[in-house]
Scaffold this motif. Structure first.
Motif, PDB file in Angstrom:
ATOM      1  N   ILE A  16      37.156   7.286  58.642  1.00 49.50           N
ATOM      2  CA  ILE A  16      37.117   7.327  57.182  1.00 49.50           C
ATOM      3  C   ILE A  16      38.454   7.821  56.641  1.00 49.50           C
ATOM      4  O   ILE A  16      39.232   8.450  57.349  1.00 49.50           O
ATOM      5  N   GLU A  19      40.427  10.213  51.220  1.00 45.77           N
ATOM      6  CA  GLU A  19      39.702  10.187  49.948  1.00 45.77           C
ATOM      7  C   GLU A  19      38.197  10.303  50.169  1.00 45.77           C
ATOM      8  O   GLU A  19      37.498  10.958  49.401  1.00 45.77           O
ATOM      9  N   GLN A  20      37.696   9.654  51.220  1.00 43.79           N
ATOM     10  CA  GLN A  20      36.271   9.759  51.522  1.00 43.79           C
ATOM     11  C   GLN A  20      35.914  11.183  51.967  1.00 43.79           C
ATOM     12  O   GLN A  20      34.854  11.690  51.602  1.00 43.79           O
ATOM     13  N   CYS A  41      26.274   8.139  49.980  1.00 44.77           N
ATOM     14  CA  CYS A  41      26.787   7.459  51.172  1.00 44.77           C
ATOM     15  C   CYS A  41      26.871   5.951  50.965  1.00 44.77           C
ATOM     16  O   CYS A  41      27.822   5.314  51.417  1.00 44.77           O
ATOM     17  N   ALA A  44      29.922   5.415  48.702  1.00 45.98           N
ATOM     18  CA  ALA A  44      31.192   5.712  49.365  1.00 45.98           C
ATOM     19  C   ALA A  44      31.399   4.878  50.627  1.00 45.98           C
ATOM     20  O   ALA A  44      32.446   4.967  51.258  1.00 45.98           O
ATOM     21  N   ILE A  46      29.891   5.086  53.617  1.00 46.72           N
ATOM     22  CA  ILE A  46      29.915   5.891  54.838  1.00 46.72           C
ATOM     23  C   ILE A  46      28.474   6.090  55.295  1.00 46.72           C
ATOM     24  O   ILE A  46      27.539   5.926  54.523  1.00 46.72           O
ATOM     25  N   TYR A  51      28.592  11.764  56.947  1.00 45.19           N
ATOM     26  CA  TYR A  51      28.537  12.745  55.852  1.00 45.19           C
ATOM     27  C   TYR A  51      28.165  14.118  56.400  1.00 45.19           C
ATOM     28  O   TYR A  51      28.815  15.112  56.110  1.00 45.19           O
TER      29      TYR A  51
END
Length: 84
Positions: A16, A19-20, A41, A44, A46, A51
């Motif tokens: 990732i 920024e994530q 999630c 974003a 992800i 997370y």
């Protein structure tokens, strides 16, 4: 070690962006987040697993730990400056 050639001894590295990571840290520290973890999630792009790894700092790769700590410290410094 699991014996698979593509796994490094410490597990897989995070895939990732910075920024994530910033987004995860901000969302996980929010008192009343705008979105649920699942919805965040999805937005974003992800996985909830990623997370949780970042939010709980249960990362396996040393370079990922250093990266998240560096970003977290920068966020803490920004927050301190805003409060002064």
């Amino acid at each position: 070690m699991c014996g698979k050639a593509y796994h490094s001894p410490g597990g897989r590295s995070l895939g990732i962006t910075d920024e994530q990571i910033v987004g995860i840290l901000i969302h996980s520290r929010a008192e009343q987040p705008k979105h649920t973890i699942k919805h965040y999630c999805e937005l974003a792009d992800i996985s909830p697993y990623t997370y949780r790894l970042v939010a709980r700092m249960t990362l396996k790769q040393l370079k990922d730990i250093e990266r998240v700590l560096r970003i977290s410290e920068a966020l803490n410094n920004e927050r301190r400056q805003e409060n002064e």
